[in-house]
Motif scaffolding. Structure first.
Motif, short mmCIF file in Angstrom:
data_model
loop_
_atom_site.label_atom_id
_atom_site.label_comp_id
_atom_site.label_asym_id
_atom_site.label_seq_id
_atom_site.Cartn_x
_atom_site.Cartn_y
_atom_site.Cartn_z
N TYR A 15 0.83 -1.21 0.00
CA TYR A 15 0.00 0.00 0.00
C TYR A 15 0.87 1.26 0.00
CZ TYR A 15 -3.51 3.39 1.58
OH TYR A 15 -4.34 4.47 1.71
N SER A 16 1.92 1.27 0.83
CA SER A 16 2.80 2.43 0.90
C SER A 16 3.49 2.68 -0.43
CB SER A 16 3.86 2.22 2.00
OG SER A 16 3.26 2.12 3.26
N VAL A 17 3.97 1.61 -1.06
CA VAL A 17 4.66 1.73 -2.35
C VAL A 17 3.71 2.25 -3.43
CG1 VAL A 17 5.72 0.41 -4.22
CG2 VAL A 17 6.43 0.02 -1.86
N LEU A 18 2.48 1.74 -3.45
CA LEU A 18 1.51 2.17 -4.46
C LEU A 18 1.15 3.64 -4.29
CD1 LEU A 18 -0.84 -0.95 -4.52
CD2 LEU A 18 0.85 -0.30 -6.25
N VAL A 19 0.98 4.08 -3.06
CA VAL A 19 0.67 5.49 -2.81
C VAL A 19 1.81 6.38 -3.30
CG1 VAL A 19 0.37 7.24 -1.01
CG2 VAL A 19 -0.92 5.10 -0.90
N LEU A 20 3.05 6.02 -2.95
CA LEU A 20 4.20 6.83 -3.36
C LEU A 20 4.34 6.87 -4.88
CD1 LEU A 20 6.85 5.67 -0.71
CD2 LEU A 20 5.70 7.89 -0.83
N HIS A 21 4.03 5.75 -5.55
CA HIS A 21 4.23 5.69 -7.00
C HIS A 21 3.09 6.33 -7.78
CE1 HIS A 21 5.92 4.28 -10.71
NE2 HIS A 21 4.85 3.54 -11.01
N PHE A 22 1.85 5.97 -7.43
CA PHE A 22 0.71 6.40 -8.24
C PHE A 22 0.07 7.71 -7.75
CE2 PHE A 22 0.92 1.85 -9.19
CZ PHE A 22 0.87 1.88 -10.58
N ILE A 23 0.17 7.99 -6.47
CA ILE A 23 -0.42 9.23 -5.94
C ILE A 23 0.61 10.36 -5.85
CG2 ILE A 23 -1.66 10.28 -4.01
CD1 ILE A 23 -3.26 8.19 -5.58
N GLU A 24 1.79 10.04 -5.28
CA GLU A 24 2.80 11.09 -5.12
C GLU A 24 3.74 11.19 -6.31
OE1 GLU A 24 4.77 11.13 -1.37
OE2 GLU A 24 2.96 10.60 -0.24
N GLY A 25 3.67 10.21 -7.23
CA GLY A 25 4.43 10.30 -8.46
C GLY A 25 5.92 10.00 -8.36
N LEU A 26 6.33 9.30 -7.33
CA LEU A 26 7.76 8.99 -7.19
C LEU A 26 8.17 7.86 -8.14
CD1 LEU A 26 7.35 10.65 -4.56
CD2 LEU A 26 8.94 9.06 -3.45
N LYS A 27 9.40 7.94 -8.61
CA LYS A 27 9.96 6.87 -9.43
C LYS A 27 10.27 5.68 -8.54
CE LYS A 27 12.15 10.12 -12.64
NZ LYS A 27 13.46 10.59 -13.20
N GLN A 28 10.39 4.51 -9.17
CA GLN A 28 10.67 3.31 -8.39
C GLN A 28 12.00 3.42 -7.66
OE1 GLN A 28 10.05 -0.42 -10.39
NE2 GLN A 28 8.27 0.32 -11.52
N VAL A 42 10.58 -3.22 -5.02
CA VAL A 42 9.61 -2.16 -5.31
C VAL A 42 8.84 -2.52 -6.58
CG1 VAL A 42 9.31 0.25 -5.99
CG2 VAL A 42 10.87 -0.34 -4.12
N ASN A 43 9.56 -2.95 -7.60
CA ASN A 43 8.93 -3.33 -8.87
C ASN A 43 7.95 -4.48 -8.66
OD1 ASN A 43 8.97 -5.17 -11.46
ND2 ASN A 43 9.48 -3.11 -12.16
N ARG A 44 8.36 -5.45 -7.86
CA ARG A 44 7.51 -6.62 -7.60
C ARG A 44 6.25 -6.24 -6.82
NH1 ARG A 44 11.20 -9.36 -5.73
NH2 ARG A 44 10.86 -9.23 -3.48
N LEU A 45 6.40 -5.34 -5.83
CA LEU A 45 5.25 -4.92 -5.04
C LEU A 45 4.24 -4.16 -5.90
CD1 LEU A 45 7.03 -3.76 -1.76
CD2 LEU A 45 5.48 -5.70 -2.00
N ILE A 46 4.73 -3.31 -6.80
CA ILE A 46 3.82 -2.57 -7.68
C ILE A 46 3.08 -3.53 -8.60
CG2 ILE A 46 3.73 -0.95 -9.61
CD1 ILE A 46 6.03 0.58 -8.28
N ALA A 47 3.81 -4.49 -9.17
CA ALA A 47 3.19 -5.45 -10.08
C ALA A 47 2.15 -6.30 -9.35
CB ALA A 47 4.25 -6.35 -10.70
N THR A 48 2.48 -6.74 -8.15
CA THR A 48 1.55 -7.57 -7.38
C THR A 48 0.32 -6.77 -6.97
OG1 THR A 48 3.42 -8.84 -6.50
CG2 THR A 48 1.32 -9.02 -5.33
N GLY A 49 0.53 -5.51 -6.58
CA GLY A 49 -0.59 -4.65 -6.18
C GLY A 49 -1.55 -4.40 -7.33
N LYS A 56 -6.85 1.47 -8.59
CA LYS A 56 -8.05 1.84 -9.33
C LYS A 56 -8.00 3.35 -9.52
CE LYS A 56 -10.46 -2.00 -7.09
NZ LYS A 56 -11.55 -2.43 -6.20
N ILE A 57 -9.14 4.02 -9.38
CA ILE A 57 -9.12 5.49 -9.41
C ILE A 57 -8.35 5.99 -8.20
CG2 ILE A 57 -10.55 7.56 -9.28
CD1 ILE A 57 -12.73 6.01 -10.77
N ALA A 58 -8.55 5.30 -7.07
CA ALA A 58 -7.78 5.57 -5.86
C ALA A 58 -7.17 4.26 -5.41
CB ALA A 58 -8.69 6.14 -4.77
N ILE A 59 -6.23 4.32 -4.49
CA ILE A 59 -5.59 3.11 -3.98
C ILE A 59 -6.41 2.57 -2.82
CG2 ILE A 59 -3.51 2.17 -2.90
CD1 ILE A 59 -1.95 4.34 -4.38
#
Length: 325
Positions: A15-28, A42-49, A56-59
């Protein structure tokens, strides 16, 4: 229960990784650096999530009720960060270990090379150290913030400091002094001994602190193992207006230091003496810790809090924040 703890820990991290990547726009790569994770993880967590439908529209989170409690704690007490673990068992030890595991993850996320980590004793802090698994070595120093009580691993703060330093790949400085002096005069003499003063000066300059929060009511509380005279605990302390223990000091409901003889004999830093600390992490488990945690929060001694759901609900109910089923 181990599978449930591991699942929750992975879901929280995901959840933390997805928020940082998709909401806050941080690179992996930026997420990996911030959370002290490998780029591949990080890559694996994003893919699994994404595969699990969390993006979705929100995490979304399967633990939304806990996220709501965390937000209430953050807003109600001006915390920077809060994590609430689910109640998965009536066994207090299971709850304690889950809190310890999640707090260990938060500690690793906040660490940076060069940090000085101040640490107390206690069952919750011991659970954090026990559950800590670092993916890399950290150039850190761990220092006790109190004297110690030998006899049990969780009351020996030097033992915990040494263990934490070994697990992180850092070094430890130890305080060779009892937790309680015979009187205030002896306490001052001990605090002014060069070897003890040097370690406490390091603790004052700590950048991260990992602290337990003790109850003075429940016989199961580790605080009873610290007292030089356990018969003076319990109801007598409650009747004197004591709400809990923080850095081995007894505090009232508003977080202020209690006017009591035991406080004048404590060989430890007083609450509020971390002058350079960017993150003071309080850790507690068990609903009987709600009062002590609330007192520590009222004193504004913490920037982060990791507790179980029962503690969170008790605290929020008492301050009238939120309305969660």
């Amino acid at each position: 229960m181990a599978d449930i703890r591991e699942d929750f820990d992975q879901q929280r991290q995901m959840y933390s990784v997805l928020v940082l990547h998709f909401i806050e726009g941080l690179k992996q790569s930026e997420i990996a650096e911030r959370l002290n994770l490998s780029h591949s993880k990080v890559n694996r967590l994003i893919a699994t999530g994404r595969k699990a439908g969390m993006v979705k529209i929100a995490i979304s989170s399967p633990y939304q009720r806990l996220v709501d409690l965390e937000n209430d704690l953050v807003s109600g007490f001006s915390l920077r960060h809060s994590v609430v673990t689910p109640t998965v068992s009536d066994n207090p030890e299971t709850t304690l270990q889950m809190v310890g595991r999640v707090a260990a993850g938060h500690l690793l996320e906040t660490l940076r090379d060069g940090d000085i980590i101040a640490i107390t004793g206690g069952k919750a802090v011991s659970a954090v150290v026990e559950n800590l698994e670092a993916e890399r070595r950290f150039d850190v120093r761990v220092v006790p913030v109190t004297g110690g009580v030998q006899g049990k691993h969780y009351t020996d703060v030097n033992h915990l400091a040494t263990q934490l330093a070994e697990k992180l790949g850092g070094s430890a400085s130890l305080v060779h002094a009892p937790l309680f002096a015979e009187d205030a005069e002896q306490r001052d003499l001990l605090m002014n001994m060069a070897s003890i003063r040097e370690v406490f000066d390091l603790a004052r300059s700590a950048t991260v602190a990992l602290v337990g929060i003790g109850s003075v009511e429940a016989p199961g509380s580790g605080y009873y193992d610290l007292l030089p005279d356990p018969a003076r605990g319990g109801k007598a302390l409650v009747d004197a207006g004591i709400s809990g223990e923080f850095l081995a000091h007894l505090i009232s409901a508003d977080g202020s230091l209690a006017d009591i003889d035991l406080n004048s004999r404590v060989v430890a830093l007083a609450p509020g003496q971390f002058v350079n600390c960017r993150n003071t992490i309080g850790v507690a488990a068990g609903d009987y810790k709600a009062g002590p945690v609330a007192a520590a929060l009222a004193g504004r001694y913490l920037t982060s809090l990791v507790v179980d759901e029962a503690v969170a609900r008790h605290i929020i109910a008492n301050i009238g924040v939120g309305d969660h089923d």
